[in-house]
Design a protein around this motif. Structure first.
Motif, PDB file in Angstrom:
ATOM      1  N   VAL A  38       0.899  -1.220   0.043  1.00  0.00           N
ATOM      2  CA  VAL A  38       0.045   0.139   0.046  1.00  0.00           C
ATOM      3  C   VAL A  38       0.968   1.431   0.008  1.00  0.00           C
ATOM      4  CG1 VAL A  38      -1.966   1.155   1.033  1.00  0.00           C
ATOM      5  CG2 VAL A  38      -1.859  -1.250   1.250  1.00  0.00           C
ATOM      6  N   THR A  39       0.529   2.225  -0.907  1.00  0.00           N
ATOM      7  CA  THR A  39       1.603   3.186  -0.855  1.00  0.00           C
ATOM      8  C   THR A  39       0.836   4.679  -0.780  1.00  0.00           C
ATOM      9  OG1 THR A  39       0.811   3.658  -3.265  1.00  0.00           O
ATOM     10  CG2 THR A  39       3.095   2.296  -2.807  1.00  0.00           C
ATOM     11  N   LYS A  40      -0.592   4.395  -0.811  1.00  0.00           N
ATOM     12  CA  LYS A  40      -1.673   5.542  -0.328  1.00  0.00           C
ATOM     13  C   LYS A  40      -2.844   4.951  -0.157  1.00  0.00           C
ATOM     14  CE  LYS A  40      -3.353   9.714  -3.049  1.00  0.00           C
ATOM     15  NZ  LYS A  40      -3.109  10.398  -4.415  1.00  0.00           N
ATOM     16  N   THR A  41      -3.600   5.913   0.893  1.00  0.00           N
ATOM     17  CA  THR A  41      -4.932   5.758   1.020  1.00  0.00           C
ATOM     18  C   THR A  41      -5.868   7.206   1.035  1.00  0.00           C
ATOM     19  OG1 THR A  41      -4.928   5.901   3.444  1.00  0.00           O
ATOM     20  CG2 THR A  41      -4.586   3.716   2.611  1.00  0.00           C
ATOM     21  N   GLU A  42      -6.990   6.738   0.657  1.00  0.00           N
ATOM     22  CA  GLU A  42      -7.983   8.069   0.480  1.00  0.00           C
ATOM     23  C   GLU A  42      -9.353   7.770   1.146  1.00  0.00           C
ATOM     24  OE1 GLU A  42      -6.429  10.591  -3.250  1.00  0.00           O
ATOM     25  OE2 GLU A  42      -8.092   9.260  -3.506  1.00  0.00           O
ATOM     26  N   LEU A  43      -9.490   8.421   1.988  1.00  0.00           N
ATOM     27  CA  LEU A  43     -10.860   8.474   2.690  1.00  0.00           C
ATOM     28  C   LEU A  43     -11.514   9.794   2.610  1.00  0.00           C
ATOM     29  CD1 LEU A  43     -12.928   6.987   4.852  1.00  0.00           C
ATOM     30  CD2 LEU A  43     -11.361   7.901   6.704  1.00  0.00           C
ATOM     31  N   VAL A  44     -12.891   9.606   2.292  1.00  0.00           N
ATOM     32  CA  VAL A  44     -13.733  10.871   2.175  1.00  0.00           C
ATOM     33  C   VAL A  44     -14.957  10.514   3.069  1.00  0.00           C
ATOM     34  CG1 VAL A  44     -14.938  12.634   0.919  1.00  0.00           C
ATOM     35  CG2 VAL A  44     -13.057  11.608   0.104  1.00  0.00           C
ATOM     36  N   THR A  45     -15.350  11.326   4.095  1.00  0.00           N
ATOM     37  CA  THR A  45     -16.365  11.037   4.907  1.00  0.00           C
ATOM     38  C   THR A  45     -16.872  12.229   5.531  1.00  0.00           C
ATOM     39  OG1 THR A  45     -17.332   9.746   6.609  1.00  0.00           O
ATOM     40  CG2 THR A  45     -14.875  10.276   6.829  1.00  0.00           C
TER      41      THR A  45
END
Length: 182
Positions: free
Chosen positions: A168-175
């Motif tokens: 895993v190189t990046k995560t994105e969470l929109v909430t």
């Protein structure tokens, strides 16, 4: 003709080397990788953007996770904080106040504040597949972007995996008006 082939071969090689794994093959590779991995450590940077206030916060730190439930998160900036868990208790040390706060992990999970992390995202890929709809959203020679959506509520998160080693190189969470990029 030979010169022309020599010119186009690198271009053709590049075009056809884009990842062409099926979703099930890719998820099988991730599951195999998860089964063979017993501990993980990494440094991270995180940007939290608050839409309603038009503000953002940058955080940096390091994480060490060892199966089944040992976790250590050390924040370096904007302030020093250390969080350690054995899966039963969570200890949070704040360097500014020189205080340690202990919380029962089960109580924290029930609060809904952490949405099950790290349990739902670390150490059990088969459970992850049961609780989330997963799909490949994008794939290039550099990364594979996977979308996870909780089957029971509106929680969703995107993971970017390195195409070469599937880390895993990046995560994105929109909430709820907040975007968190790690």
């Amino acid at each position: 003709m030979k010169k022309l082939f020599g010119f186009f071969f690198p271009i053709l090689y590049f075009l056809f080397s884009i990842p062409c794994l099926s979703a099930s093959d890719f998820f099988a590779l991730l599951e195999k990788n998860e089964q063979e991995t017993h501990s993980v450590s990494f440094d991270f940077e995180q940007l939290i953007e608050f839409e309603a206030h038009a503000q953002s916060q940058k955080i940096s730190g390091s994480v060490v996770f060892q199966k089944p439930q040992n976790l250590r998160i050390e924040l370096h900036a904007p302030y020093r904080q250390i969080t350690v868990s054995d899966g039963k208790n969570l200890y949070n040390y704040n360097a500014q106040t020189n205080q340690v706060v202990m919380t029962k992990w089960e109580r924290l999970k029930q609060s809904g504040f952490l949405h099950g992390w790290p349990e739902k995202f670390a150490g059990d890929f088969s459970r992850l597949k049961k609780e989330y709809d997963m799909q490949i959203l994008d794939a290039t020679t550099d990364y594979v972007k996977i979308g996870l959506k909780d089957k029971k509520n509106d929680f969703a998160m995107d993971f970017y995996f390195d195409s070469a080693d599937y880390s895993v190189t990046k995560t994105e969470l929109v909430t709820r008006g907040t975007k968190i990029t790690t």
